[in-house]
Design an enzyme around this catalytic site. Structure first.
Site, short mmCIF file in Angstrom:
data_model
loop_
_atom_site.label_atom_id
_atom_site.label_comp_id
_atom_site.label_asym_id
_atom_site.label_seq_id
_atom_site.Cartn_x
_atom_site.Cartn_y
_atom_site.Cartn_z
N GLY A 260 -9.89 1.28 0.10
CA GLY A 260 -10.55 0.15 0.54
C GLY A 260 -11.59 -0.27 -0.08
O GLY A 260 -12.52 0.32 -0.66
N CYS B 258 -9.54 -13.88 0.36
CA CYS B 258 -9.79 -12.71 -0.62
C CYS B 258 -8.32 -12.14 -1.00
O CYS B 258 -7.71 -11.93 0.01
CB CYS B 258 -10.79 -11.81 -0.26
SG CYS B 258 -12.40 -12.54 0.31
N CYS B 259 -7.96 -11.86 -1.89
CA CYS B 259 -6.74 -11.27 -2.32
C CYS B 259 -6.80 -9.77 -1.81
O CYS B 259 -7.93 -9.12 -1.79
CB CYS B 259 -6.45 -11.22 -3.84
SG CYS B 259 -7.50 -10.32 -4.83
N LYS C 285 0.79 -1.31 0.05
CA LYS C 285 -0.02 0.18 -0.13
C LYS C 285 0.82 1.37 0.13
O LYS C 285 1.47 1.36 0.96
CB LYS C 285 -0.95 0.04 1.12
CG LYS C 285 -1.79 -1.23 1.16
CD LYS C 285 -3.05 -1.31 2.01
CE LYS C 285 -3.86 -2.50 2.00
NZ LYS C 285 -5.20 -2.23 2.41
N ARG D 252 -13.30 -12.66 9.30
CA ARG D 252 -14.60 -12.14 9.14
C ARG D 252 -15.23 -12.57 7.49
O ARG D 252 -14.34 -12.54 6.64
CB ARG D 252 -14.72 -10.54 9.29
CG ARG D 252 -14.02 -9.67 8.16
CD ARG D 252 -14.22 -8.23 8.78
NE ARG D 252 -13.20 -7.44 8.01
CZ ARG D 252 -13.78 -6.90 6.76
NH1 ARG D 252 -14.85 -6.91 6.27
NH2 ARG D 252 -12.91 -6.00 6.15
N CYS E 117 -8.64 -7.62 -14.76
CA CYS E 117 -7.47 -8.16 -13.86
C CYS E 117 -6.49 -8.79 -15.17
O CYS E 117 -5.35 -9.24 -14.57
CB CYS E 117 -8.05 -9.16 -13.27
SG CYS E 117 -9.20 -8.63 -11.91
#
Lengths: 380, 125
Positions: free
Chosen positions: A116, A199-200, A17, A188, A81
């Site tokens: 996000g 999840c990526c 990030k 979660r 992608c």
């Protein structure tokens, strides 16, 4: 007349990030790394193909403008992608056809600019405007696959455990921390049955490749990585029933790629496949015939897809651990394959790797298994 | 359960029927996605019952949605697959469902709209 095509330069920035960095400043270091890796005078580059999904207008020009590599044809390519695997495909085609001898491929994305959450999909699409998000699409694949083949929650979670273990060994990976089946299942829920660690992660990154004809390759490196197959296809639109447990587009692309390369799945030492979500990797074992239909869970559990197994799937950590700045993914997969085939992968080296494969699919629209799929097969 | 959801027998699923190639699709579109015909394309009522192919309850989505919500694919007897919201009550893979309506968008939307929601047949009453 066609010529053989090789990769002579590969570079990438560690995925992560970097909200403070511009897209151009994310990517130019990867381009310089690829140029240095090839030992090439930048003036030899005749054209550039830049893949990005959300980079915005003139991404390639913005990146190459930073380092003075301009005045050549620069083409920007969007294919979700599979943006930079699409760019790689067209770069390979342009060299194979004799149009150019040396071209540059860039893949870049900055997902932190969205702050996000799930990937912003196109609201003009019927399903998206009615609540479809990428995790839900894969969650339905998972649910249906579990229903038909008895795949367990634990087997599903094991994909994340394996790829995190691989990512731990990759200095360029975004997630460098091991996890356990229990931790994956307790994270979660995102789209049931998928949990957060299946999840990526969202992130930023860039990768670059120098592609050239066999004629000039020896001028740059003694160990060019040959491209045996470069396949690109789109999904087949259908308003009717589709089998979500087998990816029609990847299966079709794989058949074309095996034919072009003149080899089959048994020859592959490592494969970087599109594990955007845990279930995806399992479905791709079967689409590439690494194992039979319905046996992906057992194939993983028995260690056939990790180091020492039949085919090391996602030695880089894959999208789940290395990260998935979406437009950068295809190029970054190719970087990993090149490093593996040269024996430069350090702690995560696949021993004696000779044949590698990369696979990136792009989706997020109604009526298609996936919108795009690009597969490459490489040999040292 | 959202109290806004109520069974309705008046829900219509208006899809497309192409008399040139026989294709059917939902929702309606003015050109056939199979054979490109335009003049031969007409609106057609789809069956309002079907079976659940797959579904997922979503916990992360753009702000306009009320979380969690359930979406999935419903297969109709005429071979058309419908993407829709679903009422999670009594749901399962292969469950028989019927078309109803509900409000599933969240507070971020100024005027939440009533939209298609499939419900399990066993929970009709």
């Amino acid at each position: 007349m066609t010529t053989g095509v090789s990769v002579v330069g590969a570079g990438m920035v560690p995925f992560g990030k970097f909200p403070e960095r511009s897209l151009a400043d994310l990517a130019w270091p990867a381009v310089k790394q690829a140029l240095n890796d090839a030992g090439i005078d930048p003036r030899r580059v005749q054209a550039a193909f830049c893949g990005t999904a959300f980079g915005g207008m003139m991404s390639g020009q913005r990146i190459l403008g930073r380092i003075g590599l301009t005045g050549i044809p620069i083409t920007n390519m969007e294919n979700a992608c599979s943006a930079s695997s699409t760019a790689l495909h067209h770069a390979v085609s342009s060299v194979r056809s004799g149009q150019y001898d040396v071209v540059l491929v860039i893949g870049v994305e900055k997902l932190t600019k969205f702050g996000g959450g799930t990937l912003p999909l196109e609201e003009e699409d019927w399903e998206v405007s009615n609540g479809m998000v990428m995790p839900a699409l894969y969650a339905m694949r998972a649910q249906r696959y579990m229903h038909e083949f008895g795949l367990t929650d634990r087997q599903l979670a094991l994909v994340s455990v394996k790829n995190r273990r691989h990512g731990l060994l990759n200095p360029d990976a975004q997630m460098r921390k091991e996890t356990t089946v229990e931790e994956v299942l307790a994270s979660r829920p995102i789209a049931e049955p998928l949990t957060l660690l299946q999840c990526c992660p969202a992130g930023d990154g860039a990768a670059a490749l120098i592609i050239c004809s066999d004629k000039v390759a020896p001028q740059f490196r003694t160990d060019p990585v040959r491209i045996l197959a470069s396949d690109l296809t789109s999904g087949k639109y259908t308003p009717g029933f589709r089998d979500l447990t087998t990816p029609e587009i990847t299966r079709r692309g794989a058949a074309e790629a095996w034919e072009h390369a003149g080899i089959g799945p048994d020859a592959v030492d490592l494969a970087e496949v599109h594990d955007a979500f845990s279930i995806a990797e399992l479905i791709y074992y079967e689409a590439f015939d690494f194992c039979a239909r319905g046996e992906a869970g057992a194939f993983l559990e028995q260690g056939h897809s990790t180091f020492g197994g039949k085919v090391v799937v996602n030695p880089s950590g894959g999208l789940l651990a290395k990260g998935h700045p979406i437009g950068a993914t295809g190029a970054a997969q190719a970087v990993e394959v090149v490093r593996q085939l040269r024996g430069e992968a350090g702690e995560r080296q696949v021993e004696g790797a000779r044949i590698g494969l990369s696979h990136a699919t792009g989706g997020g629209i109604a009526g298609f298994d996936h919108g795009a799929c690009s597969i490459h097969i490489y040999a040292r | 359960m959202n109290p806004e959801m109520s069974p309705s027998s008046e829900v219509r699923l208006v899809g497309m029927h192409c008399t040139a190639c026989g294709a059917m699709a939902y929702p309606f579109q003015a050109v056939c996605p199979i054979c490109m015909a335009e003049d031969e394309v007409a609106e057609a009522d789809m069956p309002t019952t079907g079976t659940v192919y797959a579904y997922s309850t979503v916990h992360a989505a753009p702000k306009k949605w009320r979380l969690p919500y359930t979406i999935g694919y419903v297969d109709l007897s005429n071979g058309v697959r419908v993407f829709s919201h679903l009422d999670p009550k009594g749901l399962g893979v292969g469950a028989a469902v019927y078309a109803s309506t509900g409000i599933v968008s969240g507070e971020a939307v100024e005027e939440p709209r009533t939209q298609l929601v499939f419900k399990a047949v066993g929970d009709a009453k």
